[in-house]
Design a protein around this motif. Sequence first.
Motif, short mmCIF file in Angstrom:
data_model
loop_
_atom_site.label_atom_id
_atom_site.label_comp_id
_atom_site.label_asym_id
_atom_site.label_seq_id
_atom_site.Cartn_x
_atom_site.Cartn_y
_atom_site.Cartn_z
N CYS A 379 0.84 -1.20 0.00
CA CYS A 379 0.00 0.00 0.00
C CYS A 379 0.87 1.25 0.00
O CYS A 379 0.57 2.23 -0.70
CB CYS A 379 -0.92 -0.01 1.22
N ALA A 380 1.96 1.23 0.78
CA ALA A 380 2.87 2.37 0.82
C ALA A 380 3.48 2.63 -0.55
O ALA A 380 3.59 3.79 -1.00
CB ALA A 380 3.97 2.14 1.86
N MET A 381 3.87 1.56 -1.25
CA MET A 381 4.43 1.71 -2.59
C MET A 381 3.41 2.31 -3.54
O MET A 381 3.72 3.21 -4.35
CB MET A 381 4.90 0.35 -3.11
N GLU A 382 2.18 1.82 -3.43
CA GLU A 382 1.11 2.31 -4.29
C GLU A 382 0.83 3.80 -4.07
O GLU A 382 0.72 4.59 -5.02
CB GLU A 382 -0.16 1.49 -4.01
N ILE A 383 0.76 4.21 -2.81
CA ILE A 383 0.51 5.62 -2.49
C ILE A 383 1.70 6.49 -2.86
O ILE A 383 1.54 7.60 -3.38
CB ILE A 383 0.18 5.77 -0.99
N ALA A 384 2.92 5.99 -2.62
CA ALA A 384 4.12 6.77 -2.94
C ALA A 384 4.20 7.06 -4.43
O ALA A 384 4.53 8.19 -4.84
CB ALA A 384 5.36 6.02 -2.47
N HIS A 385 3.92 6.06 -5.24
CA HIS A 385 3.91 6.29 -6.69
C HIS A 385 2.86 7.32 -7.07
O HIS A 385 3.12 8.20 -7.92
CB HIS A 385 3.66 4.97 -7.43
N ARG A 386 1.71 7.24 -6.44
CA ARG A 386 0.66 8.22 -6.73
C ARG A 386 1.11 9.63 -6.36
O ARG A 386 0.91 10.58 -7.12
CB ARG A 386 -0.61 7.83 -5.97
N LEU A 387 1.71 9.78 -5.18
CA LEU A 387 2.15 11.11 -4.74
C LEU A 387 3.28 11.66 -5.61
O LEU A 387 3.43 12.87 -5.76
CB LEU A 387 2.60 11.06 -3.27
N HIS A 388 4.05 10.76 -6.20
CA HIS A 388 5.14 11.16 -7.11
C HIS A 388 4.67 11.28 -8.55
O HIS A 388 5.47 11.56 -9.45
CB HIS A 388 6.30 10.17 -7.02
N GLY A 389 3.36 11.04 -8.77
CA GLY A 389 2.80 11.17 -10.12
C GLY A 389 3.23 10.07 -11.06
O GLY A 389 3.29 10.27 -12.27
N LYS A 390 3.47 8.86 -10.52
CA LYS A 390 3.93 7.75 -11.34
C LYS A 390 2.94 6.59 -11.26
O LYS A 390 2.31 6.37 -10.23
CB LYS A 390 5.31 7.27 -10.87
N PRO A 391 2.79 5.81 -12.34
CA PRO A 391 1.91 4.63 -12.30
C PRO A 391 2.56 3.53 -11.47
O PRO A 391 3.78 3.48 -11.31
CB PRO A 391 1.80 4.22 -13.77
N TYR A 392 1.74 2.65 -10.93
CA TYR A 392 2.28 1.57 -10.10
C TYR A 392 1.53 0.28 -10.38
O TYR A 392 0.30 0.25 -10.44
CB TYR A 392 2.18 1.90 -8.61
N THR A 393 2.29 -0.81 -10.54
CA THR A 393 1.72 -2.13 -10.72
C THR A 393 2.19 -3.00 -9.56
O THR A 393 3.39 -3.11 -9.31
CB THR A 393 2.18 -2.77 -12.05
N LEU A 394 1.24 -3.62 -8.84
CA LEU A 394 1.57 -4.45 -7.71
C LEU A 394 2.52 -5.56 -8.12
O LEU A 394 2.39 -6.15 -9.19
CB LEU A 394 0.28 -5.06 -7.13
N GLY A 395 3.48 -5.86 -7.26
CA GLY A 395 4.58 -6.74 -7.61
C GLY A 395 4.24 -8.16 -7.96
O GLY A 395 5.06 -8.86 -8.53
N VAL A 396 3.04 -8.65 -7.64
CA VAL A 396 2.73 -10.05 -7.93
C VAL A 396 1.71 -10.20 -9.05
O VAL A 396 1.01 -11.19 -9.14
CB VAL A 396 2.23 -10.77 -6.66
N LYS A 397 1.61 -9.20 -9.92
CA LYS A 397 0.55 -9.24 -10.94
C LYS A 397 0.76 -10.33 -11.98
O LYS A 397 -0.19 -10.95 -12.43
CB LYS A 397 0.44 -7.89 -11.63
N THR A 398 2.00 -10.56 -12.38
CA THR A 398 2.24 -11.47 -13.50
C THR A 398 2.66 -12.87 -13.07
O THR A 398 2.71 -13.77 -13.89
CB THR A 398 3.32 -10.89 -14.42
N LYS A 399 2.98 -13.06 -11.81
CA LYS A 399 3.42 -14.39 -11.38
C LYS A 399 3.18 -14.56 -9.89
O LYS A 399 2.99 -13.61 -9.15
CB LYS A 399 4.90 -14.60 -11.68
N GLU A 400 3.18 -15.82 -9.46
CA GLU A 400 3.02 -16.08 -8.04
C GLU A 400 4.29 -15.69 -7.29
O GLU A 400 5.40 -15.80 -7.80
CB GLU A 400 2.72 -17.57 -7.81
N VAL A 401 4.12 -15.23 -6.09
CA VAL A 401 5.24 -14.94 -5.22
C VAL A 401 5.27 -16.02 -4.14
O VAL A 401 4.33 -16.16 -3.37
CB VAL A 401 5.10 -13.55 -4.56
#
Length: 468
Positions: A379-401
């Motif tokens: 969540c912190a990564m997601e909000i930080a990217h938003r505050l910096h004006g950058k898109p963010y993709t959650l780290g486990v979108k394309t594969k299992e962790v």
Amino acid sequence: MNMNRRDALKVGAVSVAAVAAASTLTGCTGGETGTAAAGNTGTVLGKHKVVIIGGGMGGLAVANNLKKIDSSFDIAIIEKNDTFMACPVSNTYLGKLEGMTLGKFVFDYAQPIEKHGYAFLKSEVISIDRTAKTVTTAAGIVQYEILVLSPGIAYNYEGQFPTWTKAHAAAVQRACPPAMIPGSEHVALERQLMNMDDGDVIIAAPSGKFRCPPAPYERAAMIANYMKKEEINGKVIVLVPGDKFAKMGAFKESAKDLFGDKIVYMHHTAVTDVDLKTKTVHFTQKVPTGKKDTDGDMIMETVKKSHKYSVCNLIVNHKASPVVQMATLDTTADAFKKVKMNGCSFQTATDKDVYAVGDIVGHAIPPSGQTAVWSGKECAMEIAHRLHGKPYTLGVKTKEVKAANVCFSMVGDGPEEGIMVTHDFSWTGAVIKGKGHVPKAPSGKYRSENTAKALRDWYRGIMSDLFA
């Protein structure tokens, strides 16, 4: 006068309780929001870029990691408690494992506040206005641009026992503390165990979704362990709502090997009442009739039963903290009322400026301390990217962790032995899912000394991450 170990522990429990009570008289302050002293709830205390409700594992993970990403972020935490108490591993405190004192689980907020430099308000949340973007507390109003909810759980006495009066529910909670929420209930339950002579301990597990599904069964093992060490005659009776429970095979194998018939699991049970005067739990149980229906399934009948106890740990059903209702967010249809999420994000489906982490998230992931910290970091990564004006993709979108969640449970002492479950997180784009696996040790058993050591190492590491 000679004093044996059990007498000494009883004296120690009184001392711990006195310290715990005294600690509630002091507060922790910091940042521009100030303290939670009695004041005008209509007074605006300040405005922050990100306001986090809840200073538990998830909330601290969000705040700490936002500040690690960018120290200039304006962050404030609103927390109702003076001190932090870690529920994971706290059952070892009841089991009296070596070094597992109350001090291992209680922390003050001063260290992370001073290290990371966010504001902190100790106060109770009264209401949330998403239109005005304000949080009203007992101390005053805090304005936000982004709100993060990490308020944890509440007990659902009224849902589980609709015929009980509020007075009876409160009396049962005091006499049979659930001890699943940070606070004095763990101390109260420990005191009861220290003061008991021979007799049975009843642990009633909750049904539906609840915080840390293995917790009631680890607690049974730790209490049985304590009773065995102290030569207390009696059994640990575990009332199980359904036919299965988390890590069931591992817990039952360990219970049989380590404690013989001391732990008794009674499946398909439902508590109906507790008689505090006679110290009796009344419940129903579905039992097989010996007959089968036309499909070949066993016909079950419900019978009424009761059992006397020396100590009762009634873990009632859980629900999301009332803070979720205050925020008027869309929630799941079940009794827990988890927050509906915006796809595989920690942003809520209802409001793009409100995020959620920890126990209340609507993703299909297990509610645990590890998951709370993991979701807080994401969540912190997601909000930080938003505050910096950058898109963010959650780290486990394309594969299992692998092992995105790991949950340890201690099952024995002398030597210490533990069991574990891991969850691989993945998703298709709609929801984050977790698939569990309970591994066996090289011995062929589920429990091992290495897993017990890993439990202590994990706990030391995660507390260091939050408070060092």
